[in-house]
Design an enzyme around this catalytic site. Sequence first.
Site, PDB file in Angstrom:
ATOM      1  N   CYS B  36       0.722  -1.136   0.018  1.00 17.64           N
ATOM      2  CA  CYS B  36       0.022  -0.034  -0.076  1.00 17.64           C
ATOM      3  C   CYS B  36       0.651   1.271   0.043  1.00 17.64           C
ATOM      4  CB  CYS B  36      -0.904   0.041   1.198  1.00 17.64           C
ATOM      5  SG  CYS B  36      -2.047  -1.291   1.157  1.00 17.64           S
ATOM      6  N   CYS B 107      -3.188   9.295   6.131  1.00 15.07           N
ATOM      7  CA  CYS B 107      -2.193   8.957   7.046  1.00 15.07           C
ATOM      8  C   CYS B 107      -2.770   9.053   8.505  1.00 15.07           C
ATOM      9  CB  CYS B 107      -1.125  10.009   6.951  1.00 15.07           C
ATOM     10  SG  CYS B 107      -0.119  10.014   5.492  1.00 15.07           S
TER      11      CYS B 107
END
Lengths: 386, 286
Positions: B36, B107
Amino acid sequence: MKTVYLDNNATTQVAPEAVEAMLPFLREHYGNPSSMHSFGGRVGKAVEEARELVAELLGAEQPSEIVFTSCGTEADSTAIWSALNTETKKNHIITTRVEHPAVRSLALHLKRKGYQVTELPVHSDGLLDPRDVERAITKKTAIISIMSANNETGVLFPIAEIGAIAASYGVKFHTDAVQIVGKEPLNVQDLNVNFLALSGHKIHAPKGIGALYVKRGTRFRPFLIGGHQERGRRGGTEGVPNIVALGKAAQMALAHLDDEQTRVRGMRDRLEKGLLAAIPSSKVNGHGEKRLPNTSNISFEHVEGEAILLMMSDLGMAASSGSACTSGSLEPSHVLRAMGVPYTFAHGSIRFSLSRYNTDAEVDYVLEHMPPIIARLREISPFWKD
Amino acid sequence: MAWEYNEKVKELYRNPKNVGEIEDANAVGEVGSIVCGDALKLSLKIDEDTETITDAKFQTFGCGSAIASSTALTQMVIGKTVEQAAQIKNQDIVDFLGGLPAEKMHCSVMGQEALESAIADFRGLKVVHEEEDPDTAIVCHCFGVSNKKIENTILENGLRTLEEITNYTKAGGGCGSCIDEIEQILEETLAKQDAEPPLRLPDKPKKLTTLQKIKLIEETIEKEIRPLLIKDGGDLELIDVEGNRVVIEFKGRCLGCQAVTYTLSGVQDKLREMVSPDLEVTTGND
């Protein structure tokens, strides 16, 4: 702070000589080259001189084979659309999986419009097999569009061989030569291409100027329809200062070819060898030999490219990355993926691209500061085990 | 692409704090993968008696904002009880950092997930792997994002668009083959969310005079509709009200937005709900 610019495949510093050459055409010589009066005549002459210099750089038979455009992308689009619009019964395009978006996005767009598109694969070293091109040709093939050198890895494609194949089947051949021009010796007559695109800002001319070589005798339709500029092949008033600067940059590129091949290559090799020796689990992406002299694409395993670039930037070093975070999409570079580079390496790829303005001292600076950056990020990384 | 990171984010990726692994950690959470492009391993030391988090360390593979979010997370949880820490959502991490670029919101989501995973580990709960849960299914195979994760992220962050979902979860950012499915989840989740009792505007008289109706339409547009559109870079203007026909004009990003018909029916639903069920909303844009 010291700055080291190693992102010359993205864009280059404008040569001071090119700036000087264009200035009079921003100040006193503002005439329109199409005008009959003396204001225009002087300017028209400068445009033709620039055309000659670009023709010379490419080894074109005649300057009239050069059409100035606004950028490399426009040159690519002009070539491909021209082929499709002159071969209306054909609907097949051959290209590769590793093209620059200037060609790749257009190919995907055409695919959605109903054209057949063959995207040829590349080997793990980034090389393309010309036999694959031959096998892909059908009676419906309108154009083959294959880049001369890859912008991310610098890997060179066998353009002359592909050109010979295309010619033997009577299929038009276009090459996006944006990265190769000024770095490798080039002669369009040997390459057997119908079209060749170049971009000014990759060879130390300003942004906003490109050129398309159109081989004499190639059927052509303009992309921008308007006035009779460029012998009816591109409507729109010429970007005279940029054209003049491109002419100067082309002249200098030819003069510096040897320097590119020797000194720039030497710096690239020293940088690459030094980094590979100092940083474990690092590898070069792309064929070691069949490559532009200025480009080195290195993957540092288990660290992420954007983080590397940010830390480099803090120390004044500029490069680019094929990581997902920097590509603007969430997937890493399509070029590295087409080569089958594993994700552990693809996310941590950095492209260093040099120019003749780089120095040995700059290479030393990078060799000194890169290893601690990678070591620091590996300390943070959960995947890195000493 | 050059991201606009603020000074706080820059400081935290330049000088990350609490890096590493705690050797005698009693709570560990791991999320993400190298495929990813980002991954986070969080280890916590928790006092068994007081359930206070006494230490936190992280290891992160990812970009600058992933490193900054990880540092932020460790700084936020140290000193908190497990119960308090469990309340931390990704938006709290974003706030702690003073904001993240839209494309980097995932994030912060990764931080929240690592924390949830570590707390589950401490509680001795087996983290239910999504593939074993019969109610969840992976929607985005490129990044392994499930329908549950998408739904929860929509609800917790008030997401309204596909683009936002991709920014927060990465779902749909790879090959794009799951985009239709994500849009369906978005539609269903928003419908479910809207079915919950919304904030009522004060006193809604049974029979409105024309003047009252126009006022109420204006008020609803100002308070309930425009803020959402403006958040997405769009806007709308009330052009006219003729009987039950309300004419509006979309502006800004709404104009180029492919979901504009969806937005239009959303505006109509809202006005019908707040003002009168007989309203018909049309756009003067054509």
